[in-house]
Design an enzyme around this catalytic site. Structure first.
Site, PDB file in Angstrom:
ATOM      1  N   ASP A 181       0.983  -1.268   0.039  1.00 50.86           N
ATOM      2  CA  ASP A 181      -0.008  -0.086   0.097  1.00 50.86           C
ATOM      3  C   ASP A 181       0.732   1.340   0.056  1.00 50.86           C
ATOM      4  OD1 ASP A 181      -2.410  -1.516   0.101  1.00 50.86           O
ATOM      5  OD2 ASP A 181      -2.399  -1.646   2.144  1.00 50.86           O
ATOM      6  N   ARG A 232      -5.728   6.607  -0.616  1.00 49.40           N
ATOM      7  CA  ARG A 232      -4.214   6.502  -0.339  1.00 49.40           C
ATOM      8  C   ARG A 232      -3.554   7.537  -1.536  1.00 49.40           C
ATOM      9  NH1 ARG A 232      -3.377   3.067   3.666  1.00 49.40           N
ATOM     10  NH2 ARG A 232      -4.549   1.076   3.440  1.00 49.40           N
TER      11      ARG A 232
HETATM   12  C1  S3P Z   1      -4.902  -6.105   3.059  1.00 50.42           C
HETATM   13  C2  S3P Z   1      -3.944  -6.677   2.468  1.00 50.42           C
HETATM   14  C3  S3P Z   1      -3.535  -6.033   1.152  1.00 50.42           C
HETATM   15  C4  S3P Z   1      -3.478  -4.649   1.307  1.00 50.42           C
HETATM   16  C5  S3P Z   1      -4.912  -4.013   1.778  1.00 50.42           C
HETATM   17  C6  S3P Z   1      -5.143  -4.629   3.044  1.00 50.42           C
HETATM   18  C7  S3P Z   1      -5.272  -6.724   4.457  1.00 50.42           C
HETATM   19  O1  S3P Z   1      -4.119  -6.717  -0.039  1.00 50.42           O
HETATM   20  O2  S3P Z   1      -3.311  -3.929   0.042  1.00 50.42           O
HETATM   21  O3  S3P Z   1      -4.947  -2.717   1.750  1.00 50.42           O
HETATM   22  O4  S3P Z   1      -5.702  -6.082   5.214  1.00 50.42           O
HETATM   23  O5  S3P Z   1      -5.189  -8.121   4.276  1.00 50.42           O
HETATM   24  P1  S3P Z   1      -3.797  -8.070  -0.664  1.00 50.42           P
HETATM   25  O6  S3P Z   1      -3.304  -9.033   0.459  1.00 50.42           O
HETATM   26  O7  S3P Z   1      -4.948  -8.660  -1.638  1.00 50.42           O
HETATM   27  O8  S3P Z   1      -2.478  -7.679  -1.311  1.00 50.42           O
END
Ligand code: S3P
Length: 437
Positions: free
Chosen positions: A325, A398
């Protein structure tokens, strides 16, 4: 909402970033699966995380808001009531991927999940696939997009190899695994955030993590009759803090103290990238744990940031899930660094709240950056900063924060457009930079 952010002379002071979004979603879900009430302190108050509370209330969970905490009274793991209306996840990709893991194991029940326009563009086949392999039935629009319906079933065991590292998919499978009849394991090709594993270990679930080949991690979970989680303290959000860190590094003469930030190693990949670029960031960051050592807590630290010169770097694919992120911030840092900055292996950025490769590259180019998109990342060449101008966030919180940080560090200021809801932490972020400037 259109916001003009003027260049800052310098940023000084201290601020506590908002509570962690990932931990908040998981805390509420796992608390609801507990048989005994769970107290959650420092739960994030945002549209996404409130959608999780609303979904749980619809499923019969009592959520009491008290002055300093939430008290969640769930009814245990099984027997969730079927619902006539769809569950609205609003803008939350985490909720729409985590909750199906629990729903899929409710024998005989059906639930439809839907959300806003951005959610309807985000693929859910990545969770539908393992849940179907475990015995649930999933119907999705065009086979892969919301709205989608989960028909719960008696789930059997699964040893699932995830094609792409994703903490959301990993969590979905682990939640289903708690209720499955048979052994459930999930292998991710690269390590991703481990908040779920920590909370499950805290809830006395038998959870084992071991190394696979080439940096892969295999996590297996035992089925349980009940969870035994006690109180949960949500740390400050490192992903939100990262935007303030970058502002502190880029605006000359700045010195910031960020208080009570979560410093879990699986979340602090961005800090390691920033340090490699020359950023001075001091904090008590967690060291990497051995795979078989799953802590039951989330470490927290104050973080001290000072402005200084930067050099370009290459972000390799194995670093991507640990900084996913924050990668848009690497693009912004690259515009201020000496030489070239490259991010690769980050095609996942294209299926976030917006296509974050396209929006970041178009947006920063419009402010004067020398940046090119690649299929799975971007290449940016430092040009001694940014002029400024207009930055369209495409409704992605973001990226709205990215535009605002760019404005603080630019020569002429930035007008941030396209963020019309008070979605997550954007208004609070603007308030924070107002108090620091
Ligand atoms: C998150 C995992 C990430 C991230 C999202 C929150 C989470 O996504 O980008 O903002 O809380 O598990 P991905 O696991 O699909 O990459």
């Amino acid at each position: 909402m259109r916001v003009r952010v003027e260049p800052a002379i310098r940023l000084r002071g201290d601020v506590a970033p908002p509570p962690d979004k990932s931990v908040s979603h998981r805390a509420a879900l796992l608390a609801a699966m507990n048989s005994e009430p769970v107290r959650i302190r420092n739960y994030l108050d945002s549209e996404d995380t409130n959608a999780t509370l609303q979904a749980l209330r619809a499923l019969g969970v009592i959520v009491e808001s008290q002055p300093d905490e939430l008290v969640v009274r769930g009814g245990g793991l099984r027997d969730l009531p079927p619902l006539d209306d769809p569950i609205n996840v609003a803008n939350s990709g985490t909720l729409i991927r985590l909750l199906p893991g629990w729903l899929a194991a409710q024998e005989g029940g059906s639930w439809t999940l839907d959300g806003d326009e951005s959610i309807r563009r985000r693929p859910v086949d990545r969770v539908a696939r393992p849940l179907t392999m475990m015995g649930a039935r999933i119907e999705a629009r065009e086979g892969r997009f919301p709205p989608f319906t989960v028909h719960g079933a008696r789930l059997h065991g699964l040893d699932y190899q995830m094609p792409v590292a994703s903490a959301q998919v990993k969590t979905c499978v682990l939640l289903a695994g708690l209720l499955a009849y048979g052994d459930v394991a999930v292998t991710e090709p690269l390590a991703s955030r481990d908040h779920t594993e920590r909370l499950l270990a805290r809830g006395r679930v038998g959870i084992v993590r071991e190394r696979g080949g080439n940096g892969a991690l295999r996590v297996s979970v035992s089925n349980v009759d009940e969870l035994e989680i006690e109180d949960i303290q949500v740390p400050g959000d490192l992903s939100s803090a990262a935007f303030l860190m970058v502002a502190g590094v880029l605006v000359r003469g700045s010195r910031l103290l960020l208080r009570d930030v979560g410093v879990n190693w699986t979340r602090s990949g961005f800090v390691r990238i920033l340090e490699r670029m020359g950023g001075v960031v001091v904090g008590d960051f967690e060291a990497q744990h051995a795979p078989d050592d799953i802590p039951t807590y989330e470490p927290v630290s104050d973080i001290d940031v000072t402005a200084g010169p930067l050099v370009g770097t290459v972000v390799e694919p194995h670093e991507v899930p640990l900084a996913i992120d924050e990668l848009p911030l690497v693009a912004l840092l690259g515009a201020f660094a000496e030489g070239q900055t490259v991010v690769r292996g980050a095609a996942e950025l294209r299926v976030k709240e917006s296509d974050r490769i396209a929006v970041v590259c178009d947006g920063l180019r419009g402010l004067g950056a020398d940046i090119e998109a690649t299929e799975d990342g971007f290449v940016v060449v430092g040009t001694d900063g940014l002029e400024g101008g207009r930055f369209d966030s495409h409704g992605d919180h973001r990226l709205a924060m990215l535009g605002a940080v760019a404005g603080l560090a630019s020569r002429d200021g930035v007008e941030v457009e396209g963020m019309d809801s008070a979605a997550i932490s954007y208004p609070l972020f603007l308030e924070h930079i107002g108090t620091l400037a």
